[in-house]
Design an enzyme around this catalytic site. Structure first.
Site, PDB file in Angstrom:
ATOM      1  CG  HIS A 153       5.248  -9.520  -0.856  1.00  0.00           C
ATOM      2  ND1 HIS A 153       6.105  -9.076   0.144  1.00  0.00           N
ATOM      3  CD2 HIS A 153       4.648 -10.634  -0.357  1.00  0.00           C
ATOM      4  CE1 HIS A 153       6.005  -9.867   1.196  1.00  0.00           C
ATOM      5  NE2 HIS A 153       5.133 -10.823   0.916  1.00  0.00           N
ATOM      6  CE1 TYR A 194      10.310  -2.806  -7.791  1.00  0.00           C
ATOM      7  CE2 TYR A 194       9.632  -1.463  -5.932  1.00  0.00           C
ATOM      8  CZ  TYR A 194       9.670  -1.692  -7.296  1.00  0.00           C
ATOM      9  OH  TYR A 194       9.069  -0.805  -8.162  1.00  0.00           O
ATOM     10  CG  HIS A 195       9.160  -7.271  -0.600  1.00  0.00           C
ATOM     11  ND1 HIS A 195       7.911  -6.923  -0.108  1.00  0.00           N
ATOM     12  CD2 HIS A 195       9.935  -6.164  -0.463  1.00  0.00           C
ATOM     13  CE1 HIS A 195       7.935  -5.663   0.302  1.00  0.00           C
ATOM     14  NE2 HIS A 195       9.150  -5.176   0.097  1.00  0.00           N
ATOM     15  N   PRO A 196      11.747 -10.421  -3.497  1.00  0.00           N
ATOM     16  CG  PRO A 196      13.547 -10.420  -4.999  1.00  0.00           C
ATOM     17  CD  PRO A 196      12.596  -9.503  -4.276  1.00  0.00           C
TER      18      PRO A 196
END
Length: 538
Positions: A294, A473-475
């Site tokens: 995201h 910070y949503h890999p």
């Protein structure tokens, strides 16, 4: 611990859950290896202290992505937890499951058992929720989640009204029947302290004699006997240690470290591994590929009334907030920054929501070197309306640079590389300005600070969000799940294709990204995966 049954690599959100569940019966010996150290740190446990962990190398891998053309050539910063609890020890603590359609999409892609109805029991099992309907929410799990209603800033409620004026409903529970609308977020905060996966799951389990946790243990490679994974090798205190697993090795290093370790061990794109002098054990072009994340941006405004800036900027404000927190475990330091938010569709004709909103009665336009200035906001009253795309079409990759296990991998995010992502973000930031112009907010706003009133044309707006956007910070998806090795890394039981006794359990196995924050899905899917592992062990 000699000859454990299970070796888990990584004590992050998923690893903590696995360690608890696999050791619960007392029948299995479990070894959990973590490269970082203890989470018993004040700024880890204090909810608003996560700004202090943002650039702390003792708690954070502090990765940097490659210069990204989609972000105007900027080098994006990727913090990841290097500590017991992993990123659940340094994140913003928003508890968000994602949409029913996300998981049904996983199932329909050839992954039976991973639909929303399949995972709902796990989501309920892990949580104790104070809101919502019992059909959707858990009441007796180890993860206590709640809204921060008592610390909600009055400006947040004005923003809710502005959103409702634009047609967004007030949503009392984003983890219930629907995500659409605006409302208060829930957080993994309990009794004024961060409730990380370590506190909720691992710490209680560490009392068991059949679970051992070793910190400062950087796993450098996997060990094999033919097609079977037999153990791992790790470095600790200058020593190299090998340990064998009686049953399985489980990677829970996250979307960066799990593909990195597979590649270092010879599992990955054959040509790339050979170019680095790494013998190929199992060729699979999808290890490290299919990266999804995201991307978000804030629009910031100067207000004509006090915000949290006036509470936390002056020294005496910090002192009072600190005394309140230490004495009572409440006040602004006991909450997260994004107390309200929501989800909407940039085009009403879209079948699904595609953007997430965040509201912060707080602003940090003035930077501070080496620190995320959460505890040192701007000296004037300010607030921000942020957003991030929920289902981006852009794809990147994570690949090792060399055979050195201590060298950070190459992160290529490729943000805004798909034109649909650019179009959606353009529509989304225009919606933010419509919210700011709605009466409850317009009466509060003195001026738009970022990007500012001169940024008006589509070209200028796109240029601005390319320059100012970044990861939220949503890999995920770098070891994606699927039934076919030709298009995935792990099967529907999370076993690595072509390798026996090796699984990946963390956000890297997600077939597609989630509509919202990823920590709750990481925890619930690990709970579900533990059931599969125990079933296979029996």
């Amino acid at each position: 611990m000699d000859n454990p049954d299970f070796i888990i690599v990584g004590a992050g959100s998923a690893g903590c859950v696995l360690a608890e569940r696999l050791s619960a019966s007392g029948r299995h010996r479990v070894l959990l290896l973590e490269a970082g150290g203890s989470d018993r740190r004040f700024f880890v446990q204090m909810p608003l202290g996560y700004g202090k962990t943002f650039f702390d190398p003792s708690l954070n891998w502090m990765y940097k992505a490659e210069p990204d053309p989609g972000l105007a050539g900027n080098v994006d910063y990727w913090p990841r937890g290097k500590v017991i609890g992993g990123s659940s020890s340094i994140n913003a603590m928003v508890w968000m499951r994602g949409a029913r359609e996300d998981y049904d999409e996983w199932r329909d892609a050839g992954n039976p058992g991973w639909g929303y109805d399949d995972l709902l029991p796990s989501f309920k099992a892990v949580e104790t929720a104070t809101i919502g309907e019992d059909a959707y929410r858990g009441r007796s799990g180890p993860m206590h989640v709640a809204q921060c209603t008592t610390t909600l800033h009055p400006l947040t409620r004005l923003w809710f009204k502005a959103a409702q004026d634009l047609g967004l409903p007030l949503n009392p529970d984003f983890n219930g029947a629907s995500q659409e609308g605006v409302g208060e977020f829930e957080f993994s905060i309990h009794a004024g302290r961060r409730l990380s996966a370590a506190r909720a799951f691992l710490r209680p389990a560490m009392k068991r004699p059949n679970l051992r946790v070793i910190t400062g243990a950087h796993v450098t490679r996997l060990l094999f006997d033919g097609a079977r994974a037999t153990g791992v090798e790790y470095r600790r205190g200058g020593r190299t240690v090998s340990v064998r697993a009686g049953r399985e090795v489980i990677l829970s290093g996250g979307s960066v470290n799990s593909p990195q370790l597979l590649q270092l061990s010879g599992i990955g794109p054959a040509a790339h591994l050979q170019s680095l002098g790494i013998p190929v054990h199992t060729a699979n072009d999808h290890v490290g590929a299919n990266l999804q994340d995201h991307v978000g941006i804030n629009y910031t405004y100067r207000a004509n009334r006090p915000t949290l800036n006036q509470v936390l900027r002056p020294w005496w404000g910090k002192m009072l907030a600190g005394m309140q927190y230490l004495a009572l475990r409440n006040g602004p330091l006991s909450a997260s920054l994004n107390q309200g938010g929501g989800f909407f569709r940039t085009d009403p004709g879209q079948a699904r929501i595609n953007m997430q909103l965040y509201f912060q009665a707080f602003s940090t336009v003035i930077p501070r070197v080496g620190e995320r200035p959460i505890l040192s906001p701007d000296p004037w009253p300010g607030f921000s309306i942020g957003l991030s795309n929920c289902r981006p079409k852009s794809r990147g990759e994570i690949m090792i640079r060399s055979a050195d296990p201590f060298e950070a991998p190459k992160i290529v995010a490729n943000a805004f590389s798909h034109e649909d992502d650019v179009r959606e973000m353009l529509d989304a930031v225009k919606f933010i300005r419509r919210m700011a112009a709605a009466r409850p907010m317009a009466e509060t706003i003195v001026e738009e600070i970022l990007p500012g009133p001169k940024v008006l044309s589509d070209e200028a707006i796109i240029d601005d969000f390319r320059r100012r956007s970044g990861t939220v910070y949503h890999p995920v998806t770098t070891c994606r799940m699927g039934p076919d090795a030709a298009s995935s890394v792990v099967d529907t039981r999370l076993r690595v294709h072509g390798v026996d006794r090796l699984r990946v359990v963390d956000c890297s196995f997600f077939p597609n990204i989630i509509t919202g924050n990823t920590n709750a899905p990481a925890i619930a899917t690990a709970w579900h995966a533990a059931g599969l592992i125990l079933s296979d062990a029996n």
